[in-house]
Design a protein around this motif. Structure first.
Motif, short mmCIF file in Angstrom:
data_model
loop_
_atom_site.label_atom_id
_atom_site.label_comp_id
_atom_site.label_asym_id
_atom_site.label_seq_id
_atom_site.Cartn_x
_atom_site.Cartn_y
_atom_site.Cartn_z
N GLY A 85 -9.68 -31.75 -14.61
CA GLY A 85 -8.53 -30.99 -15.32
C GLY A 85 -8.61 -29.57 -14.82
O GLY A 85 -7.88 -28.51 -15.69
N LYS A 86 -9.10 -29.17 -13.84
CA LYS A 86 -9.03 -27.55 -13.51
C LYS A 86 -7.88 -27.20 -12.60
O LYS A 86 -7.39 -28.12 -11.79
CB LYS A 86 -10.21 -26.99 -13.01
CG LYS A 86 -11.27 -27.03 -13.92
CD LYS A 86 -12.81 -26.54 -13.66
CE LYS A 86 -13.76 -26.67 -14.38
NZ LYS A 86 -15.18 -26.10 -14.20
N GLY A 123 -4.91 -35.57 -17.77
CA GLY A 123 -4.42 -34.62 -19.06
C GLY A 123 -3.74 -33.39 -18.37
O GLY A 123 -3.72 -32.52 -19.30
N GLY A 124 -3.60 -33.20 -17.07
CA GLY A 124 -2.91 -32.24 -16.55
C GLY A 124 -1.49 -31.61 -17.11
O GLY A 124 -1.05 -30.44 -17.09
N LEU A 149 -1.20 -26.37 -14.38
CA LEU A 149 0.04 -27.27 -13.77
C LEU A 149 0.68 -26.33 -12.78
O LEU A 149 1.12 -26.83 -11.83
CB LEU A 149 0.81 -27.79 -14.84
CG LEU A 149 1.82 -28.57 -14.55
CD1 LEU A 149 1.68 -29.81 -13.64
CD2 LEU A 149 2.79 -29.26 -15.50
N TRP A 150 1.14 -25.16 -13.31
CA TRP A 150 1.75 -24.38 -12.47
C TRP A 150 0.84 -23.81 -11.19
O TRP A 150 1.59 -23.60 -10.02
CB TRP A 150 2.50 -23.27 -13.08
CG TRP A 150 3.56 -23.54 -14.12
CD1 TRP A 150 3.81 -23.65 -15.32
CD2 TRP A 150 4.71 -23.80 -13.56
NE1 TRP A 150 4.90 -23.96 -15.69
CE2 TRP A 150 5.67 -24.08 -14.43
CE3 TRP A 150 5.44 -23.98 -12.20
CZ2 TRP A 150 6.80 -24.43 -14.66
CZ3 TRP A 150 6.79 -24.34 -12.14
CH2 TRP A 150 7.71 -24.53 -13.36
N PHE A 183 0.06 -24.28 -5.58
CA PHE A 183 -0.85 -24.66 -4.26
C PHE A 183 -0.09 -25.74 -3.35
O PHE A 183 -0.42 -25.23 -2.00
CB PHE A 183 -2.22 -25.32 -5.06
CG PHE A 183 -3.29 -25.45 -3.93
CD1 PHE A 183 -4.17 -24.50 -3.75
CD2 PHE A 183 -3.31 -26.76 -3.20
CE1 PHE A 183 -5.10 -24.80 -2.65
CE2 PHE A 183 -4.35 -26.95 -2.47
CZ PHE A 183 -5.30 -25.83 -1.93
N LEU A 184 0.50 -26.75 -3.98
CA LEU A 184 1.08 -27.71 -3.25
C LEU A 184 2.09 -26.85 -2.08
O LEU A 184 2.36 -27.18 -1.06
CB LEU A 184 1.79 -28.80 -3.84
CG LEU A 184 0.50 -29.48 -4.72
CD1 LEU A 184 1.43 -30.67 -5.67
CD2 LEU A 184 -0.30 -30.45 -3.57
N ALA A 185 3.01 -25.98 -2.76
CA ALA A 185 3.86 -25.34 -2.22
C ALA A 185 3.24 -24.44 -1.12
O ALA A 185 4.03 -24.19 0.09
CB ALA A 185 4.92 -24.51 -3.05
#
Length: 494
Positions: free
Chosen positions: A167-168, A206-207, A214-215, A220-222
């Motif tokens: 969950g990090k 649980g993110g 979450l942000w 990171f994905l972007a």
């Protein structure tokens, strides 16, 4: 007694390090023992030739300069970094050094994979999984750009799913991995896929409730595709990698793009369906995000055997934490707190002697590969005798060559009709005409005339050799167990 309890209950890194070193030595030895097989892919020739061209001109090519069918047409050496690396290594030490580089790469990947798995699972189980996973993956261990990305694949997958499982938020310090990957091999877009499924796993764990993390995941994905633009061809390299997921007409001629055949690969089938049976029988649960990821990878592997490179090591990394959580006796935490058996005690006690000995054995094996053992591509892919004949007797003009022999022709400065760069070139009409020429004489005559062929080179078992034997105006001028050369009659020799 207190000291012994402390030793038994503390994380025993010495045992993990010894097993990691043993695995490095095992896979280094296997790679060296199979060095000719690792050099069997003809594509390696044109990769090295491209790298040599870049080292000479200090730029990347923008047009094709290796074939006569697409000469001057747009072409990108999108795997430029690996091509330059292999070319530089080849210049320094020839084929022996090229094999040594591959040995180091696979050895490092084996060590990293073991270290990652043994963080969750007991060392003996982690080591067994590494052996099974990499032996299954070894069908892809031919020396080409993709092989250099294996350690990156392990690092990328391990860290992302470690963070998602706990969950990090991911660290942006991992992004340079995708930059290097993007410049080494076209399949770097699989890194985006891995990151996306890790994000789904984060949400499952649980993110949604962890807004800051979450942000960070979304950022990171972007940034993954953004940093991948740090490439000589920028966005064009990324667009060109779409063929990784949807092969072209040309790539369908390549064996690695064929679907998995369980009847022929019974051992690999057992490595796939055996764990599935155990999981179903034991009630093992992977979680929907990881299960979806594993299912997707399994589909890719079943569709194209080349995805064994991703399937086996990635599934091992994805499943390991869940195995440890659901079966505590198999976990690294349980192992760290249990009594050491006799073998483990001996490994721990002999660490100061065993570790240097293993490192020395690894160094000796590399030294043998570099300076003692002889390495060279098998003649079935190099066809060096046939090419030497063509050059010595001055065969000139357009050659009609087999797909698999194009790389060696490029390496020897002979423009090809077709070669392994079928992700960007040789698609559509030309690949269909090439396939048709194998089936009937009329199609063969049509392609010979259309491209003004003056000589041909094919493996002895290719149907076109028999048709050329009977074709008026053509004569067989060379044949050995690896290649057959036909020449158009009454063609002046240079």
């Amino acid at each position: 007694m207190a000291g012994a309890r402390h030793q038994n209950r503390s994380p025993d890194q010495s045992i993990r390090l010894l097993i990691a070193a043993i695995l490095v030595l095992v896979f280094a030895t296997l790679m060296i023992g199979n060095r000719e097989k690792t050099l069997r892919e003809g594509d390696l020739f044109w990769h090295i030739k491209t790298g040599l061209w870049m080292l000479q001109h200090w730029t990347v090519p923008s047009t094709d300069m290796f074939s006569y069918t697409f000469a001057g047409q747009p072409w990108m050496a999108k795997e430029w970094l690996s091509q330059v690396f292999f070319a530089a290594v080849f210049q320094l030490g020839g084929w022996n050094a090229v094999v040594a580089a591959a040995v180091v790469t696979v050895g490092v990947a084996a060590g990293l994979l073991y270290w990652s798995l043994s963080a969750s699972l007991k060392p003996s189980l982690a080591g067994s999984i590494v052996i099974a996973a990499l032996l299954a993956t070894s069908i892809t261990f031919t020396i080409r750009p993709h092989l250099l990305t294996l350690p990156l694949l392990v690092i990328w997958t391990q860290l992302l799913f470690k963070w998602s499982f706990t969950g990090k938020a991911p660290s942006f310090l991992l992004l340079p991995v995708i930059v290097v990957w993007a410049n080494l091999h076209a399949a770097f877009t699989m890194g985006f896929v891995i990151a996306f499924f890790a994000f789904l796993d984060f949400l499952e764990n649980g993110g949604w409730a962890k807004k800051r993390a979450l942000w960070t995941w979304l950022a990171f994905l972007a940034l993954c595709p953004a940093v991948a633009l740090l490439h000589p061809y920028s966005y064009r390299a990324m667009m060109a990698t779409l063929w990784v997921f949807r092969p072209s007409d040309g790539t369908l001629m390549v064996l690695e793009w064929m679907p998995f055949n369980a009847q022929e690969d019974t051992i690999l089938a057992a490595l796939i369906f055996g764990p599935i049976f155990v999981a179903l029988a034991s009630g093992f649960r992977l979680g929907w995000a990881r299960a979806l990821f594993v299912t997707s990878l399994c589909y890719l592997y079943m569709a194209h055997v080349r995805y064994a490179f991703f399937f086996f090591p990635v599934v091992a990394l994805v499943a390991a934490p869940a195995i440890a959580r659901q079966f505590p006796r198999l976990s690294a935490e349980y192992w760290r707190n249990e009594q050491r058996d006799g073998l483990e005690r001996r490994m721990h006690d002999s660490f100061r002697l065993a570790m240097p000995a293993l490192c020395a054995a690894i160094a000796v094996s590399l030294g043998l590969q570099l300076w003692v053992l002889k390495s060279a591509p098998p003649e079935s892919s190099s066809v060096k005798t046939a090419i030497a004949y063509a050059k010595s007797f001055g065969l000139s003009g357009h050659v009609f060559n087999h797909y698999n022999l194009g790389g060696s022709l490029i390496f020897h400065d002979i423009p090809t009709f077709i070669d392994g760069r079928s992700d960007q070139l040789f698609v559509g009409e030309i690949s269909k005409a090439f396939e048709a020429s194998e089936k009937d004489e009329k199609s063969l005559v049509d392609i010979l005339q259309k491209y003004d062929m003056r000589w041909t080179i094919f493996p002895p078992g290719d149907p076109r050799t028999k048709m050329l034997d009977k074709l008026p105006g053509w004569k067989r001028v060379f044949a050995d167990k690896n290649a057959v050369i036909h020449q158009l009659k009454d063609v002046p020799v240079e």
